[in-house]
Design a protein around this motif. Sequence first.
Motif, PDB file in Angstrom:
ATOM      1  N   ALA A 131      15.901  -0.974  -0.655  1.00 51.06           N
ATOM      2  CA  ALA A 131      17.162  -1.652  -0.374  1.00 51.06           C
ATOM      3  C   ALA A 131      17.008  -2.472   0.899  1.00 51.06           C
ATOM      4  N   VAL A 132      17.527  -3.691   0.884  1.00 47.32           N
ATOM      5  CA  VAL A 132      17.423  -4.577   2.031  1.00 47.32           C
ATOM      6  C   VAL A 132      18.750  -5.302   2.220  1.00 47.32           C
ATOM      7  N   SER A 133      19.116  -5.525   3.466  1.00 49.10           N
ATOM      8  CA  SER A 133      20.331  -6.278   3.766  1.00 49.10           C
ATOM      9  C   SER A 133      19.979  -7.480   4.628  1.00 49.10           C
ATOM     10  N   PHE A 189      23.656  -7.137  -4.813  1.00 50.39           N
ATOM     11  CA  PHE A 189      22.948  -7.591  -6.005  1.00 50.39           C
ATOM     12  C   PHE A 189      21.785  -6.647  -6.308  1.00 50.39           C
ATOM     13  N   ALA A 190      21.395  -6.607  -7.569  1.00 51.13           N
ATOM     14  CA  ALA A 190      20.241  -5.821  -8.003  1.00 51.13           C
ATOM     15  C   ALA A 190      19.223  -6.779  -8.607  1.00 51.13           C
ATOM     16  N   ALA A 191      18.035  -6.823  -8.044  1.00 50.41           N
ATOM     17  CA  ALA A 191      16.991  -7.737  -8.502  1.00 50.41           C
ATOM     18  C   ALA A 191      15.882  -6.954  -9.185  1.00 50.41           C
ATOM     19  N   ARG A 192      15.563  -7.331 -10.399  1.00 54.10           N
ATOM     20  CA  ARG A 192      14.460  -6.709 -11.124  1.00 54.10           C
ATOM     21  C   ARG A 192      13.156  -7.375 -10.676  1.00 54.10           C
ATOM     22  N   VAL A 193      12.297  -6.586 -10.092  1.00 57.65           N
ATOM     23  CA  VAL A 193      11.048  -7.082  -9.509  1.00 57.65           C
ATOM     24  C   VAL A 193       9.912  -6.160  -9.921  1.00 57.65           C
ATOM     25  N   GLY A 194       8.788  -6.729 -10.302  1.00 58.40           N
ATOM     26  CA  GLY A 194       7.630  -5.907 -10.596  1.00 58.40           C
ATOM     27  C   GLY A 194       7.004  -5.378  -9.321  1.00 58.40           C
ATOM     28  N   GLN A 220      13.543   0.877 -10.030  1.00 65.43           N
ATOM     29  CA  GLN A 220      14.935   0.511  -9.758  1.00 65.43           C
ATOM     30  C   GLN A 220      15.139  -0.926  -9.319  1.00 65.43           C
ATOM     31  N   GLY A 221      14.073  -1.661  -9.069  1.00 64.77           N
ATOM     32  CA  GLY A 221      14.222  -2.997  -8.535  1.00 64.77           C
ATOM     33  C   GLY A 221      14.539  -2.953  -7.046  1.00 64.77           C
ATOM     34  N   ILE A 222      15.066  -4.049  -6.528  1.00 60.97           N
ATOM     35  CA  ILE A 222      15.441  -4.143  -5.121  1.00 60.97           C
ATOM     36  C   ILE A 222      16.948  -4.322  -5.021  1.00 60.97           C
ATOM     37  N   ALA A 223      17.588  -3.466  -4.242  1.00 58.47           N
ATOM     38  CA  ALA A 223      19.023  -3.581  -3.983  1.00 58.47           C
ATOM     39  C   ALA A 223      19.210  -4.496  -2.787  1.00 58.47           C
ATOM     40  N   VAL A 247       0.825  -1.213   0.000  1.00 56.86           N
ATOM     41  CA  VAL A 247       0.000   0.000   0.000  1.00 56.86           C
ATOM     42  C   VAL A 247       0.861   1.267   0.000  1.00 56.86           C
ATOM     43  N   ASP A 248       2.171   1.121   0.175  1.00 62.45           N
ATOM     44  CA  ASP A 248       3.082   2.265   0.173  1.00 62.45           C
ATOM     45  C   ASP A 248       3.452   2.588  -1.276  1.00 62.45           C
ATOM     46  N   GLN A 249       2.804   3.597  -1.843  1.00 60.09           N
ATOM     47  CA  GLN A 249       2.995   3.893  -3.254  1.00 60.09           C
ATOM     48  C   GLN A 249       4.407   4.352  -3.559  1.00 60.09           C
ATOM     49  N   ALA A 250       5.014   5.111  -2.655  1.00 60.89           N
ATOM     50  CA  ALA A 250       6.386   5.557  -2.890  1.00 60.89           C
ATOM     51  C   ALA A 250       7.336   4.363  -2.978  1.00 60.89           C
ATOM     52  N   ARG A 251       7.134   3.393  -2.133  1.00 59.12           N
ATOM     53  CA  ARG A 251       7.959   2.188  -2.186  1.00 59.12           C
ATOM     54  C   ARG A 251       7.724   1.426  -3.486  1.00 59.12           C
ATOM     55  N   MET A 252       6.449   1.323  -3.892  1.00 60.61           N
ATOM     56  CA  MET A 252       6.125   0.645  -5.143  1.00 60.61           C
ATOM     57  C   MET A 252       6.785   1.344  -6.336  1.00 60.61           C
ATOM     58  N   ASP A 253       6.752   2.651  -6.332  1.00 64.06           N
ATOM     59  CA  ASP A 253       7.356   3.408  -7.430  1.00 64.06           C
ATOM     60  C   ASP A 253       8.860   3.169  -7.496  1.00 64.06           C
ATOM     61  N   ALA A 254       9.508   3.147  -6.339  1.00 64.18           N
ATOM     62  CA  ALA A 254      10.954   2.946  -6.306  1.00 64.18           C
ATOM     63  C   ALA A 254      11.333   1.548  -6.789  1.00 64.18           C
ATOM     64  N   ILE A 255      10.573   0.542  -6.348  1.00 63.06           N
ATOM     65  CA  ILE A 255      10.868  -0.826  -6.759  1.00 63.06           C
ATOM     66  C   ILE A 255      10.594  -1.022  -8.248  1.00 63.06           C
ATOM     67  N   ALA A 256       9.494  -0.454  -8.729  1.00 56.02           N
ATOM     68  CA  ALA A 256       9.172  -0.579 -10.152  1.00 56.02           C
ATOM     69  C   ALA A 256      10.248   0.050 -11.027  1.00 56.02           C
TER      70      ALA A 256
END
Length: 303
Positions: free
Chosen positions: A137-139, A54-59, A43-46, A32-41
């Motif tokens: 980004a997640v570690s 690693f950089a993961a391409r995720v919808g 840039q993917g997930i770092a 429900v966090d649109q800003a997070r959705m926009d960033a992932i769409a």
Amino acid sequence: MQRIVVIGAGAMGCLFAAKLALAGHRVTVADVDQARMDAIAAQGIALSLDDGDFAARVGACPIAAVDGPVDLLILFTKGMHSAAAIASAAHLVDTGCTVLTLQNGLGNTDAIAAVFPRERIVWGVTDFPADLHGANAVSSHGQGHVWLAGLIPAADARARHVADILDGAGLNARFAPEVEAMVWDKVAFNSALNALCTLGQVPVGRLDSAPIRRIVSTIMDEIAAIARAEGIAFDHARTMAKVDFALANHTGHKPSMLQDRLAGRRTEVESINGAVLAVAARHGLAAPTLELVTDLVRLGEPA
């Protein structure tokens, strides 16, 4: 390749989404966090692990925008959001997908079973640490595992398949028929360590002292009695071994309860500690140390 949808783009949701995407699966996260959705769409997930970055391409999109086919739906929201989140995915029931929960606390499978058939629900636990940094980004540092099984025996074949998928993505997943006891192990672990980290506003490693270990052990004793009243084969020594593992290997990890407190959000204290205390009350059992720690966490909850 599997079509996988992860509901909840917090630390654990992002970790699993990224690992599964890097393993070659088609992964979409919904939040429900649109800003997070926009960033992932965009840039993917770092993802930062012990063996590199690693950089993961995720919808990424709202769950209402996800349509079939879907092979696996993973619910990774906080426990207090489970019912609303899974209800928002009701349109995916007809896809025939398996639904997996590795969430903290008690009651998540009941929320899922109100929408999806029990023979398609898989549940379990994970001890992977995950810390979110910014929007996407997640570690995760230190070893982790996943144990799971079908919610009912008719779902065990699906559980074995899901374990293979997760294990193939480096998530060390195993089918575990004794998963109900392991869920209670995790609830006890979180009721003690997550709450104490939150109260002290310190990472897991800072709990490694004789006074704190005494508090943790007392909470484990109280929860052991509650679990056994529920007919759960709770093993105090097994749970304390998991505490020892975390204190040695996840020293810098900030549990999600602490991350929520630092961000000024409501924590999962009611779906973890509060849920255990509700079971205790049903059986007429006292858990004074757990109740005190829980009430102190509640004291800091936002109004």
